[in-house]
Design a protein around this motif. Structure first.
Motif, PDB file in Angstrom:
ATOM      1  N   ILE A 179      19.356 -23.768 -67.255  1.00  0.00           N
ATOM      2  CA  ILE A 179      19.769 -22.766 -66.265  1.00  0.00           C
ATOM      3  C   ILE A 179      21.256 -22.912 -65.959  1.00  0.00           C
ATOM      4  CG2 ILE A 179      19.535 -22.067 -63.845  1.00  0.00           C
ATOM      5  CD1 ILE A 179      16.538 -22.875 -64.107  1.00  0.00           C
ATOM      6  N   ILE A 180      21.682 -24.150 -65.760  1.00  0.00           N
ATOM      7  CA  ILE A 180      23.099 -24.403 -65.493  1.00  0.00           C
ATOM      8  C   ILE A 180      23.944 -23.973 -66.692  1.00  0.00           C
ATOM      9  CG2 ILE A 180      24.822 -26.209 -65.070  1.00  0.00           C
ATOM     10  CD1 ILE A 180      22.551 -27.714 -63.542  1.00  0.00           C
ATOM     11  N   GLU A 181      23.498 -24.327 -67.873  1.00  0.00           N
ATOM     12  CA  GLU A 181      24.230 -23.963 -69.088  1.00  0.00           C
ATOM     13  C   GLU A 181      24.326 -22.456 -69.245  1.00  0.00           C
ATOM     14  OE1 GLU A 181      26.184 -23.957 -72.788  1.00  0.00           O
ATOM     15  OE2 GLU A 181      26.100 -25.381 -71.126  1.00  0.00           O
ATOM     16  N   ASP A 182      23.260 -21.745 -68.926  1.00  0.00           N
ATOM     17  CA  ASP A 182      23.280 -20.281 -68.969  1.00  0.00           C
ATOM     18  C   ASP A 182      24.382 -19.701 -68.076  1.00  0.00           C
ATOM     19  OD1 ASP A 182      21.549 -19.284 -70.797  1.00  0.00           O
ATOM     20  OD2 ASP A 182      19.977 -18.728 -69.379  1.00  0.00           O
ATOM     21  N   THR A 183      24.583 -20.359 -66.930  1.00  0.00           N
ATOM     22  CA  THR A 183      25.551 -19.854 -65.949  1.00  0.00           C
ATOM     23  C   THR A 183      26.990 -20.175 -66.335  1.00  0.00           C
ATOM     24  OG1 THR A 183      23.862 -20.300 -64.258  1.00  0.00           O
ATOM     25  CG2 THR A 183      26.060 -19.745 -63.478  1.00  0.00           C
ATOM     26  N   VAL A 184      27.216 -21.311 -66.991  1.00  0.00           N
ATOM     27  CA  VAL A 184      28.583 -21.791 -67.228  1.00  0.00           C
ATOM     28  C   VAL A 184      29.038 -21.648 -68.673  1.00  0.00           C
ATOM     29  CG1 VAL A 184      28.297 -23.458 -65.359  1.00  0.00           C
ATOM     30  CG2 VAL A 184      27.887 -24.191 -67.708  1.00  0.00           C
ATOM     31  N   LYS A 185      28.171 -21.140 -69.552  1.00  0.00           N
ATOM     32  CA  LYS A 185      28.474 -21.180 -70.986  1.00  0.00           C
ATOM     33  C   LYS A 185      29.726 -20.393 -71.372  1.00  0.00           C
ATOM     34  CE  LYS A 185      25.085 -17.515 -71.945  1.00  0.00           C
ATOM     35  NZ  LYS A 185      23.788 -17.231 -72.606  1.00  0.00           N
ATOM     36  N   GLY A 186      30.134 -19.453 -70.548  1.00  0.00           N
ATOM     37  CA  GLY A 186      31.337 -18.683 -70.870  1.00  0.00           C
ATOM     38  C   GLY A 186      32.626 -19.349 -70.439  1.00  0.00           C
ATOM     39  N   LEU A 187      32.530 -20.482 -69.733  1.00  0.00           N
ATOM     40  CA  LEU A 187      33.730 -21.162 -69.244  1.00  0.00           C
ATOM     41  C   LEU A 187      34.336 -22.018 -70.348  1.00  0.00           C
ATOM     42  CD1 LEU A 187      32.409 -22.365 -65.763  1.00  0.00           C
ATOM     43  CD2 LEU A 187      33.674 -20.259 -66.278  1.00  0.00           C
TER      44      LEU A 187
END
Length: 318
Positions: free
Chosen positions: A271-279
């Motif tokens: 879930i965290i990776e889904d949120t931050v993957k574009g950074l």
């Protein structure tokens, strides 16, 4: 004239953004540390391992008035917990304050505290979980603090966790080298470390204690949350602009997560990776800190360097 005023304003803003955090005095043998509760009650006779540990480090121990108080879930009323914490902050003989446990309740007393004497004589505030309220508030005031194990967890904490707290308090080198994690994002970053418990950070948004993520390295951990809550909190941080300005992220333990009858479809780290993957920033997953036995100490407000590659990750405190 307008150009001059604008220039001076920009200089002022730049200077503020580059402000140096204040480091409380490191401990020395013979110093005294106070144990208090800002949240959940601690009515059991469970502090001997903690006292033995501190005395082994050459420290004296003062037990706060909130230890043993029983007010439903809490260690006394809001006023009692605030008064105990205030007394230890104002006492020049107390060199550090160690919160006995987390739970809930620190946020109810934070606005009753007067930090005037603390600013003149800062001391280390130690703890994690609900103590994130104090960490974030102190960071906004310009002071470093220690995210680490608490007295109730000393008996089951790893040697590495205990030794890291000792290193943070006595100014020994603090550096962590970790094996590579499949979710990690490679890269290098340097910045001020902030963060704590994700649920608490989420709850503080919009308040005077809200986290400032601008050009920071963010650490997060959590316990006993529904997976969709993790998604909601991460989405809120993103919508508040907390993620887009970060230099790096360190994700600690996501312990004992819960799911609904209809599965959310992702675990907490996904879930965290889904949120931050574009950074486009370095990210470390499964860092040994949070609601686990191996809860390594972190100095919030301190400049850290992080490097993530295919072999290992390192986090070094200045």
């Amino acid at each position: 004239m307008r150009t001059l005023i604008l220039l001076l304003s920009l200089i002022s803003i730049f200077s503020y953004s580059q402000k140096k955090m204040i480091t409380p005095a490191y401990l020395q043998k013979g110093d005294t540390i106070a144990i208090v509760s800002t949240a959940r009650k601690n009515i059991d006779d469970n502090l001997k391992p903690t006292i033995d540990l501190l005395e082994g480090w050459g420290l004296s121990v003062v037990i706060g008035k909130t230890i043993g108080l029983d007010y439903y879930q809490l260690a006394g009323t809001t006023e009692q917990r605030a008064a105990d914490f205030q007394e230890q902050m104002d006492n020049p003989n107390i060199k550090a304050i160690w919160c006995v446990r987390g739970g809930y309740g620190t946020v109810k007393m934070i606005d009753l505290l007067d930090f005037s004497k603390f600013k003149q004589n800062p001391k280390w505030i130690i703890g994690f979980s609900d103590v994130t309220v104090l960490h974030s508030h102190l960071n906004n005031l310009g002071f470093e603090s220690i995210h680490g194990i608490m007295p109730v967890s000393v008996a089951r904490a790893t040697d590495e966790a205990k030794n890291s707290l000792c290193a943070a308090l006595f100014n020994d080198k603090l550096q962590y080298t970790l094996d590579c994690d499949a979710l990690n994002h490679n890269g290098k970053a340097k910045g001020e470390l902030v963060g704590g418990n994700l649920s608490i950070l989420y709850s503080l948004l919009g308040s005077p204690s809200a986290i400032d993520c601008s050009d920071k390295i963010l650490f997060i951990e959590d316990l006993d949350e529904y997976l969709y809550h993790i998604d909601r909190m991460m989405t809120n941080l993103k919508r508040n602009g907390c993620l887009s300005s970060l230099k790096g992220i360190i994700v600690g333990a996501m312990t004992d997560m819960k799911d609904n009858d209809i599965p959310w479809g992702r675990n907490a780290l996904e879930i965290i990776e889904d949120t931050v993957k574009g950074l486009n920033i370095p990210i470390i997953y499964n860092f040994p800190a949070g609601h686990i036995r191996d809860n390594r100490s972190l100095i919030f407000g301190r400049q850290v360097s992080m490097e993530v590659n295919d072999k290992e990750s390192t986090v070094t405190f200045e």
